[in-house]
Design an enzyme around this catalytic site. Structure first.
Site, short mmCIF file in Angstrom:
data_model
loop_
_atom_site.label_atom_id
_atom_site.label_comp_id
_atom_site.label_asym_id
_atom_site.label_seq_id
_atom_site.Cartn_x
_atom_site.Cartn_y
_atom_site.Cartn_z
N HIS A 136 1.34 -1.26 0.19
CA HIS A 136 0.35 -0.33 0.12
C HIS A 136 1.27 1.63 0.02
O HIS A 136 0.31 2.16 0.00
CB HIS A 136 -1.09 0.09 1.17
C1 UD1 Z 1 -3.34 5.67 5.54
C2 UD1 Z 1 -1.38 6.30 5.96
C3 UD1 Z 1 -0.35 5.73 5.63
C4 UD1 Z 1 -0.40 4.10 6.63
C5 UD1 Z 1 -1.98 3.92 5.71
C6 UD1 Z 1 -2.47 2.18 6.37
C7 UD1 Z 1 -0.73 8.67 5.43
C8 UD1 Z 1 -0.20 9.76 4.50
N1 UD1 Z 1 -1.15 7.61 4.77
O1 UD1 Z 1 -2.46 5.05 3.90
O2 UD1 Z 1 0.72 5.40 6.41
O3 UD1 Z 1 0.27 3.10 6.18
O4 UD1 Z 1 -2.86 3.88 5.97
O5 UD1 Z 1 -3.27 1.84 5.68
O6 UD1 Z 1 -2.05 8.99 6.58
N2 UD1 Z 1 -9.67 5.03 0.60
C9 UD1 Z 1 -10.91 4.12 0.89
N3 UD1 Z 1 -11.62 3.79 1.76
C10 UD1 Z 1 -10.83 3.77 2.92
C11 UD1 Z 1 -9.38 4.70 3.69
C12 UD1 Z 1 -8.88 4.86 2.24
O7 UD1 Z 1 -11.45 3.98 -0.14
O8 UD1 Z 1 -11.59 3.31 4.17
C13 UD1 Z 1 -9.19 4.87 -0.01
C14 UD1 Z 1 -8.80 6.61 -0.88
O9 UD1 Z 1 -9.03 5.81 -2.50
C15 UD1 Z 1 -8.19 6.94 -0.15
C16 UD1 Z 1 -6.85 6.41 -0.62
O10 UD1 Z 1 -7.18 5.34 0.16
O11 UD1 Z 1 -8.09 8.47 -1.10
C17 UD1 Z 1 -6.21 6.42 0.44
O12 UD1 Z 1 -6.09 6.80 1.94
P1 UD1 Z 1 -4.85 7.11 2.73
O13 UD1 Z 1 -5.81 7.53 4.12
O14 UD1 Z 1 -5.56 8.55 2.71
O15 UD1 Z 1 -4.01 7.14 2.58
P2 UD1 Z 1 -3.83 5.63 2.80
O16 UD1 Z 1 -2.72 5.06 1.51
O17 UD1 Z 1 -4.32 4.55 3.66
N1 UDP Z 2 -4.10 -5.71 8.80
C1 UDP Z 2 -4.80 -6.20 8.50
N2 UDP Z 2 -5.36 -6.66 7.43
C2 UDP Z 2 -5.12 -6.77 6.28
C3 UDP Z 2 -3.54 -5.91 6.51
C4 UDP Z 2 -3.28 -5.25 7.44
O1 UDP Z 2 -5.77 -6.83 9.48
O2 UDP Z 2 -5.74 -7.37 5.66
C5 UDP Z 2 -3.50 -5.32 9.91
C6 UDP Z 2 -1.71 -5.46 10.55
O3 UDP Z 2 -1.95 -6.91 11.33
C7 UDP Z 2 -1.16 -4.90 11.38
C8 UDP Z 2 -1.87 -3.24 10.72
O4 UDP Z 2 -3.69 -3.69 10.32
O5 UDP Z 2 -2.26 -5.39 12.83
C9 UDP Z 2 -1.10 -2.74 10.12
O6 UDP Z 2 -1.42 -2.10 8.95
P1 UDP Z 2 -0.98 -1.05 7.70
O7 UDP Z 2 -0.32 -1.84 7.12
O8 UDP Z 2 -2.30 -0.77 6.95
O9 UDP Z 2 -0.59 -0.02 7.75
P2 UDP Z 2 1.00 0.07 8.39
O10 UDP Z 2 1.48 -0.50 9.51
O11 UDP Z 2 1.99 0.44 6.90
O12 UDP Z 2 1.32 1.73 8.89
#
Ligand code: UD1
Ligand code: UDP
Length: 386
Positions: free
Chosen positions: A208
Site C-alpha cells: 500500500h
Molecule cells: C494511510 C497512511 C499510511 C498508513 C496507511 C495504513 C497517511 C499519509 N498515510 O495510507 O501511513 O500506512 O494509511 O493503511 O496518513 N480509502 C478507501 N477506504 C478507506 C480509506 C481509504 O477507499 O476506508 C482509499 C481512498 O481512495 C483514499 C486512499 O484509499 O484516497 C488512500 O487513503 P489515505 O488514508 O489517504 O492513505 P493510505 O494510503 O490509506
Molecule cells: N492488517 C489487517 N488486515 C490486512 C492488512 C493488515 O488487519 O489486510 C493489520 C496488520 O496485522 C497490522 C496493521 O493492519 O496490525 C498494519 O496496518 P497497515 O499495513 O495498513 O499500515 P502500516 O503499519 O504500514 O502503517
C-alpha cells in the site's frame, strides 16, 4: 484525591486501532478518564469497523469524519475539526500513535492548544523524505512532550536529534501488546479454510505504500516479481483500497489471489500460518518478527531496523530480480525466530505509568531548541536549531 487525569486518545486509520486500544485500557485500569477521538481517515467496513469489533474497542466518543483527500486537505480537515473539540474537552494530555496524517494534525493542534502531547512510536526514522510518514514522524516528535519509543534504535535517533533524556521513554511495542492478547483468538479463525490454504504452504502479501502502488510501472515490476515467487509458493494478497483500482487495471499473474482487506484476527491468523510474508507495511514487519515468521520487505529502507537486526525481516528493495532472489534465499533458509527486548506485551502499562506520573503543562518537557551534532568533519561545535 484530585480529579482523574483526562486523556484524549486519537485514532484515524487501520494501523492506529491496534496501537491505541492497549494504551486506552492501561490508562483506564489506572483510573484515567479516556476520551477516544476517531478522525475518520479510514472509514470502510473492512478498514475500520472490523477492527473495532475484533479488538473490542468501544465506539469512539467523538468522530471527526474527515475521510479521504490530498495530504493538505486531510491534515487540514483533521486540524480544523480537532481544535474546537480540544477546547471543549480540555484534556490534561493527548496521545497520538504512529505516523499517519491524523497523527500529525492532532499533534500540531495540541502543541498550540496547551495539553501535554505524547507520541507513541516516537523516533522511528526511515531517513527517506519521500515518504509522507517520515514528515509526519519528524514533525510530530518535534512538538511532543513525551516521546515513547518502541525500540532502542528509535530512542537513539531521538538522542541524536538532540531531544532531552527526560522526554525519551523506551517503553516497548504496543502493536505486540495487542498481538499477544489476541493471538489465541486469532488462531481460532477459520480464514485458512475459507481461502483453501494450508499452514506453511502459502505466502501472504500486502502492498500500500504510495511509492509501490501509485506508479503503474513500479507496480508492474513488483507484480512480475510476485508472479515468479508464486510459481514456487502460492500468494494471497488482501488488497488495500489504495491499490485496488490499479491492481484491477493491471491484472495479476497466475498464482496470486486477490482478496478484500482482512480483519485483524483473520490477518494475524494468515501471518501466523504463512510460509513467508511479503510486505511494505510497517506494522506487518513488526508482527512477523514477534510471530517468528519470515518477512521480506518490498522497500529500499525501513524505519524499523530492529526487525532486521533482531527479527525475521529482510529488506529486498523493489528491483524484481533482487526480490525473487531474496525470497528464494529466505524460503531455502528461513531466518531464526527471535524477539526484541520489551516486545513483551507490557508496553502499554509502561506508557500509562509515564503518562500518569505527574507531568503537567506547567512542567512541559518539549524543548524550545534542539541541539544537533554538527556534520562530521566540522569540529566539535554544535548547531542550535531554533
Ligand atoms: C494511510 C497512511 C499510511 C498508513 C496507511 C495504513 C497517511 C499519509 N498515510 O495510507 O501511513 O500506512 O494509511 O493503511 O496518513 N480509502 C478507501 N477506504 C478507506 C480509506 C481509504 O477507499 O476506508 C482509499 C481512498 O481512495 C483514499 C486512499 O484509499 O484516497 C488512500 O487513503 P489515505 O488514508 O489517504 O492513505 P493510505 O494510503 O490509506
Ligand atoms: N492488517 C489487517 N488486515 C490486512 C492488512 C493488515 O488487519 O489486510 C493489520 C496488520 O496485522 C497490522 C496493521 O493492519 O496490525 C498494519 O496496518 P497497515 O499495513 O495498513 O499500515 P502500516 O503499519 O504500514 O502503517
Amino acid at each position: 484525591m484530585g480529579a482523574p487525569m483526562r486523556i484524549v486518545c486519537v485514532a484515524g486509520a487501520r494501523p492506529n486501532y491496534m496501537k491505541i486500544k492497549p494504551v486506552m485500557d492501561a490508562l483506564e485500569r489506572r483510573g484515567a478518564e479516556v476520551v477516544l477521538v476517531h478522525t475518520g481517515q479510514h472509514y470502510d467496513e473492512s478498514m475500520n469497523d472490523v477492527f473495532f469489533r475484533d479488538l473490542g474497542i468501544r465506539p469512539p466518543d467523538r468522530f471527526l469524519g474527515v475521510g479521504s483527500g490530498s495530504h493538505a486537505e486531510q491534515t487540514g480537515r483533521v486540524m480544523a475539526a480537532f481544535e474546537p473539540l480540544l477546547d471543549e474537552v480540555a484534556p490534561d494530555a493527548v496521545v497520538v500513535v504512529g505516523d499517519i496524517n491524523s497523527t500529525l494534525a492532532c499533534a500540531l493542534v495540541t502543541a498550540k492548544a496547551g495539553p501535554l502531547l505524547a507520541h507513541v512510536e516516537a523516533g522511528l526514522r526511515s531517513r527517506d523524505w519521500s515518504m509522507p510518514e517520515e514528515v509526519n514522524r519528524v514533525a510530530t516528535d518535534r512538538v511532543s512532550d513525551y516521546l515513547l519509543a518502541s525500540s532502542p534504535d528509535a530512542a537513539d535517533n531521538l538522542r541524536a536529534e538532540g531531544y532531552r533524556e527526560d522526554q525519551i521513554h523506551l517503553v516497548g511495542n504496543v502493536m505486540i501488546d495487542t498481538l499477544f492478547s489476541n493471538l489465541e483468538r486469532a488462531r481460532q479463525s477459520d480464514v485458512l479454510e475459507r481461502y483453501g490454504l494450508s499452514k506453511g504452504e502459502y505466502g501472504l502479501v500486502t502492498l500500500h505504500r504510495p511509492a509501490n502502488v501509485d506508479d503503474p510501472e513500479v507496480l508492474t515490476a513488483l507484480l512480475k516479481a510476485l508472479g515468479e515467487v508464486a510459481g514456487r509458493c502460492p500468494l494471497l494478497l488482501p488488497v488495500h483500497p489504495r491499490a485496488a483500482g490499479r491492481l484491477a487495471e493491471l491484472g495479476v499473474p497466475g498464482g496470486i489471489r486477490l482478496v478484500p482487506p482482512a480483519g485483524y484476527l483473520d490477518f494475524i491468523a494468515l501471518q501466523d500460518s504463512a510460509r513467508v510474508v511479503l510486505t511494505d507495511s510497517g506494522g506487518v514487519q513488526e508482527e512477523t518478527t514477534a510471530l517468528g515468521v519470515p518477512c521480506v520487505t518490498l522497500r529500499d529502507n525501513t524505519e524499523r531496523p530492529i526487525t532486521v537486526e533482531q527479527g525475521t525481516n529482510v529488506l529486498a528493495g523493489r528491483d524484481p530480480e533482487r526480490i525473487v532472489s531474496t525470497v528464494n534465499r529466505v524460503l531455502d533458509n528461513p531466518p531464526a525466530p527471535r524477539r526484541p527486548a520489551l516486545w513483551d506485551g507490557r508496553a502499554s502499562d509502561r506508557i500509562a505509568e509515564v503518562l500518569l506520573g505527574g507531568g503537567s503543562a506547567d512542567s512541559r518537557l518539549r524543548p524550545t531548541d534542539l541541539l544537533v551534532p554538527s556534520p562530521a568533519g566540522e569540529g566539535e561545535a554544535e548547531t542550535v536549531l531554533s
